[in-house]
Design an enzyme around this catalytic site. Sequence first.
Site, PDB file in Angstrom:
ATOM      1  N   PRO A   2      44.334  36.080  37.210  1.00 28.49           N
ATOM      2  CG  PRO A   2      44.431  34.260  35.530  1.00 28.49           C
ATOM      3  CD  PRO A   2      43.603  35.312  36.307  1.00 28.49           C
ATOM      4  CD  GLU A   3      47.971  39.243  41.109  1.00 28.22           C
ATOM      5  OE1 GLU A   3      49.215  39.877  41.485  1.00 28.22           O
ATOM      6  OE2 GLU A   3      47.045  39.112  41.847  1.00 28.22           O
ATOM      7  CE  LYS A  54      47.350  42.064  36.529  1.00 29.10           C
ATOM      8  NZ  LYS A  54      46.208  42.547  37.224  1.00 29.10           N
ATOM      9  NE  ARG A 110      32.689  36.838  37.438  1.00 23.70           N
ATOM     10  CZ  ARG A 110      32.928  37.793  38.231  1.00 23.70           C
ATOM     11  NH1 ARG A 110      34.056  37.919  39.181  1.00 23.70           N
ATOM     12  NH2 ARG A 110      32.195  38.870  38.366  1.00 23.70           N
ATOM     13  NE  ARG A 257      40.563  42.915  43.826  1.00 23.67           N
ATOM     14  CZ  ARG A 257      41.288  42.418  42.942  1.00 23.67           C
ATOM     15  NH1 ARG A 257      41.833  43.310  41.967  1.00 23.67           N
ATOM     16  NH2 ARG A 257      41.768  41.345  42.951  1.00 23.67           N
TER      17      ARG A 257
END
Length: 270
Positions: A2-3, A54, A110, A257
């Site tokens: 999530p950004e 964030k 996670r 990335r």
Amino acid sequence: MPELPEVETIRLQLKPLLIGQSIFKTTVYKEKSFQGKPKQLTGARITGLARYAKILIIETDKGLSLAVHLKMTGQLIYKRQIEKANLPDKYTRVMIQLKDGSRLFFNDIRRFGWMRIVKNIKDITANLGPDPFKLTASQFHKILAQSAKPIKLFLMDQEKLAGVGNIYANEALFLAKIHPLVKADKVTGEKSDGLFKFLLLVLKKGIKYGGSSDNDYLNAFGEKGEMQEHLLVYGRKDKPCPNDCGDKIKRIVIGGRGSFFCPNCQKYKR
């Protein structure tokens, strides 16, 4: 992960529901996910919800705040007392019960995310760069000029610019017609102004559509966002360029990335 738009979406949804509520009980199912003593929050009245980069910050009248970082797979789900819920489940790490019977579930597959009780927000934000929405184009240019990193990595460096991640960096660079490998200090003048404009544009667009549910992200009501349906290049390898230039979207790896771009619209001159 999530950004900024995803966390801001959750903040906007929770703000009218949580402010004024008192915390009845905090249950920690996974100690790694919670830093501090849960009983410190008992009886605390929620006075505000803020966001830095964030990180979601739940402010209380006890002089303490509860900072929440979702990291890769975190979720913050709100359920009213009358709502049927299949939570907590095996991925629920923390549950906060409010005085009116509603509950806030922190789920994290996670287990990289965390909740942390803090007295001074600067303790967790000191190493973070400025929020894009609090910058001017001139300030953005000055920060760019101080880095020789590839522009894609610069945009994602939380110490340089806080809140931007992979999805929105890809989208902004495409709109600005800048190759992701171009050095940050080479993005000057009109290119810098354009990138700043498009960066704010894609972040606002992400908030408008409730975030991007590319993987595990859900909003505060357990629903998927819609931004993934409006992405131009991210995740669109080998698809035709949205500019109809005749080329296809390519994918390369930068800093571990995936980076998506159009080789024709975003030319790279070494």
